[in-house]
Scaffold this motif. Structure first.
Motif, short mmCIF file in Angstrom:
data_model
loop_
_atom_site.label_atom_id
_atom_site.label_comp_id
_atom_site.label_asym_id
_atom_site.label_seq_id
_atom_site.Cartn_x
_atom_site.Cartn_y
_atom_site.Cartn_z
N LYS A 70 46.56 39.53 47.11
CA LYS A 70 46.81 40.89 46.61
C LYS A 70 46.57 40.97 45.10
CE LYS A 70 50.26 41.80 50.21
NZ LYS A 70 51.68 42.07 50.49
N SER A 113 44.97 41.61 41.67
CA SER A 113 44.02 42.58 41.13
C SER A 113 43.92 42.39 39.63
CB SER A 113 44.48 44.01 41.46
OG SER A 113 43.86 44.95 40.61
N ASP A 114 42.72 42.16 39.13
CA ASP A 114 42.54 42.00 37.68
C ASP A 114 43.00 43.26 36.94
OD1 ASP A 114 41.51 39.41 37.79
OD2 ASP A 114 39.49 40.15 38.24
N ARG A 115 42.76 44.40 37.56
CA ARG A 115 43.17 45.66 36.94
C ARG A 115 44.70 45.73 36.83
NH1 ARG A 115 44.95 50.41 38.90
NH2 ARG A 115 44.56 52.32 37.66
N ASP A 116 45.38 45.40 37.93
CA ASP A 116 46.85 45.43 37.90
C ASP A 116 47.41 44.40 36.93
OD1 ASP A 116 46.86 47.45 39.74
OD2 ASP A 116 47.31 46.16 41.47
#
Length: 676
Positions: free
Chosen positions: A4, A6-9
């Motif tokens: 789960k 995410s580089d963005r998160d």
């Protein structure tokens, strides 16, 4: 298992925590910890732990190496920076040179080396994290991993699934000795990506948060694939349906696990649930063996004890069911005492804990969990479901095997583990309070009061809670028209299924019709009697039936009102029903005191509530030529009486073990409505 990450998160977390002064590596540690913690097949309720090694500038300007490690008992799913105490790495590493270190010394020194002692104690596995050289370290109790390694020959399976990528650490109780052994295993092959701790869980590590997390996912996935590929499929057998209701079974269990101490009962909550895999358990030919082996990981023992109670009611006659359940609970209790006596030599200072089961599996019905509060019973259910699913999968894959009984006992009575379970001293702990008119002013104030004192609160009302702005966190709301007796019966069945029964009834719902006798219609009279009298009877009647089954006494409290003894002009429909309600309370005293159940009432006057609305207050004060303040404080004490004052009276009566047929007047002083 899917990642789960995410580089963005991850960047969002870095930016979010930067505003709080949290460094990037700790922000990433928080992010991946929450990812793991929000998957119940990985960790549950305070289980597992993570860490990150970093550096910090002290008040004296010195740059010091530290390790941020999860605080003991903190939940990984919602942990933030205040759940990661920082400890001095240099001093922790020096501890490895010691030959031995007992648990209390370990905790003492870990606390001594904390940079800020306002944080929670660091995990009991802090030294294991510290002794490993990697920046990020993750530890979980993955279901798949446990199903694979809780076997008689776990090393064989680990070698087959993981090859040389994982180090294998034999079972050792958490603490200094395990930390040293784990670091030794790692040093035998420093190329491993993680460690398998037999009968305990999995560690993975890396130099960045993402890779350590992905390694955890990778090796859990390998275990999942192995189980899926080589587990035996069961032919699920259908068993005869339950012969008594779930609510009745819950009442009987609650009766059996409640202790009387002097004039009080130590009550517990009993919670029911039936998982999809439940019938699979009883379809396995060895279920009587594998359900009694012990926990899947030692951490579970403080929540669900070493084993559940298993009862088969499918062949029992309905007339024998109550005796069968009672006999089974009694046997579990006696067996637990023998277990304690056999093993108490391993902890001479231990005092026997509650000997009753935390999990009860009834064939043909489902699972009951128990605990001193609904929260505890729900945690026991969550952990129990997790544990049973692991045991079932392990038994389908091979032969489930737990740790030896001696080690189970040591873990169950380990002070560092018991510290995770807070013991409440609240006076209403373990009691279930049900309040009608729960969303009104008096009902809600009473609910908050009883919740604060430890009760599990159920609110019954006909109002939609979405239309009013009330904090119902931790409470159960049930919509019900209590003027319909069948509705009330169903509500108590639901309450028994969720909580096991009821201890405190607060019959509070009501409304006032303002009309002169001359104009009062039969329809108005009937409506008033339906809610202000008959609904009280239905509510108390069915609640008291549960109290009789539980045999733990209990109390019913009525909101009667001063109108019962001091009628007001144009209040005939209201006052007559309240006078009848007072008599109803006394009639219950006459007929049910033999069961130890108490019945008391509160006579309140001029309380801002759903009954006494701002509009009504304005009209009545204006009619008397008074300001609202003068009207509301129109009593001998010249003080406005508030909903919390009524709540305090209900609370006092709930604790008054030798008071019944008592009525407390809460009106600031009105001699006409006084009783003596």
């Amino acid at each position: 298992m899917k990642s789960k990450y995410s580089d963005r998160d991850a960047k969002l977390y870095i930016n979010k925590f930067a505003k709080k002064g949290v460094p990037k590596d700790l922000a990433l540690r928080i992010y991946t910890t929450q990812l793991l913690g929000n998957d119940p097949t990985v960790v549950l309720h305070g289980g597992g732990n993570t860490s990150v090694k970093s550096s910090i500038k002290t008040l004296l300007g010195k740059v010091e190496r530290v390790i941020y490690v999860k605080g003991s008992g903190k939940d990984m799913g919602d942990i933030e920076e205040d759940g990661f105490p920082a400890l001095e790495m240099e001093n922790l590493l020096k501890m490895r040179t010691l030959k031995s270190l007992d648990d209390f010394q370990m905790v003492n020194y870990q606390r001594k080396y904390m940079l800020d002692t306002s944080f929670p104690n660091a995990s009991v596995e802090t030294l294991l994290h510290a002794f490993l050289p990697h920046k990020f370290v993750d530890h979980s109790h993955s279901n798949a991993i446990l199903s694979l390694i809780d076997q008689p020959n776990p090393k064989k399976f680990c070698k087959k699934v993981f090859g040389d990528e994982m180090g294998i650490v034999p079972y050792i109780m958490p603490g200094f000795e395990l930390a040293k052994k784990a670091s030794e295993v790692f040093e035998q092959n420093t190329s491993v990506k993680g460690l398998i701790l037999l009968n305990h869980g999995i560690f993975t590590f890396a130099e960045d948060a993402k890779e350590s997390y992905l390694r955890m996912i990778r090796y859990i996935t390998k275990a999942e694939r192995e189980l899926s590929k080589n587990s035996k499929k069961l032919v699920v057998k259908k068993y005869s349906e339950k012969k008594i209701s779930i609510s009745s079974a819950a009442n009987i269990i609650r009766q059996q696990i409640s202790n009387q101490v002097n004039d009080n009962f130590e009550r517990k909550i009993v919670h029911f649930y039936k998982p999809q895999f439940f019938e699979e358990i009883f379809s396995h030919k060895n279920y009587k063996i594998f359900t009694q082996q012990g926990p899947v990981t030692p951490d579970h023992v403080i929540r669900i004890k070493s084993k559940p109670l298993v009862i088969d009611l499918t062949k029992e006659k309905i007339t024998n069911i109550e005796k069968t359940i009672a006999k089974a609970v009694h046997k579990y209790k006696e067996d637990y005492k023998k277990y304690f006596n056999r093993n108490s030599k391993y902890n001479a200072s231990a005092t026997m804990l509650d000997p009753y089961p935390r999990l009860i599996l009834i064939k043909g019905m489902g699972i009951f969990s128990t605990g001193p509060s609904f929260k505890d019973a729900k945690i026991a259910m969550d952990v129990g479901l997790n544990s049973l699913s692991v045991i079932l999968e392990a038994s389908k894959y091979g032969t489930f095997k737990s740790i030896p009984e001696k080690e189970i006992f040591r873990m169950e009575y380990w002070p560092l583990e018991l510290a995770k379970v807070k013991i409440s001293s609240q006076k209403l702990k373990g009691q279930v309070a049900v309040i009608t008119g729960g969303l009104g002013g008096i009902g809600y104030a009473t609910a908050k009061k009883f919740q604060k004192e430890g009760a599990d609160v159920v609110l019954i009302d006909i109002i939609d809670p979405k239309k009013i702005n009330l904090d119902l966190k931790g409470m159960k709301y049930i919509k019900c028209d209590i003027t319909k007796e069948n509705n009330v019966r169903k509500v108590f069945d639901e309450i028994s299924t969720i909580y096991g029964g009821v201890d405190i009834l607060i019959s509070n719902a009501g409304f006032a019709t303002v009309e002169s006798l001359e104009k009062l219609s039969k329809q108005q009279f009937d409506k008033s009697f339906d809610l202000n009298l008959f609904a009280h009877h239905y509510f108390v009647k069915h609640g008291v039936e549960i109290m009789k089954k539980q045999q733990t006494r209990g109390v019913a409290l009525f909101n009667i009102s001063k109108q019962a003894v001091n009628p007001g002009k144009n209040y005939a429909a209201y006052g007559l029903t309240k006078a009848a309600l007072m008599f109803l309370m006394k009639q219950y005293v006459v007929e049910y005191s033999q069961y130890g159940i108490r019945f008391n009432g509160v006579n309140a006057d001029r309380i801002r509530s759903g009954l006494m609305t701002p509009e009504m207050i304005t009209k009545r004060s204006k009619a008397r030529g008074l300001t609202i303040e003068q009207y509301m404080s129109g009593n001998l004490l010249k003080q406005e009486v508030k909903a919390i004052d009524v709540a305090d009276a209900f609370y006092h009566l709930s604790l008054s073990q030798k008071s019944t047929a008592a009525i407390i007047t809460v009106d600031g002083g009105n001699i006409e409505s006084s009783f003596r």
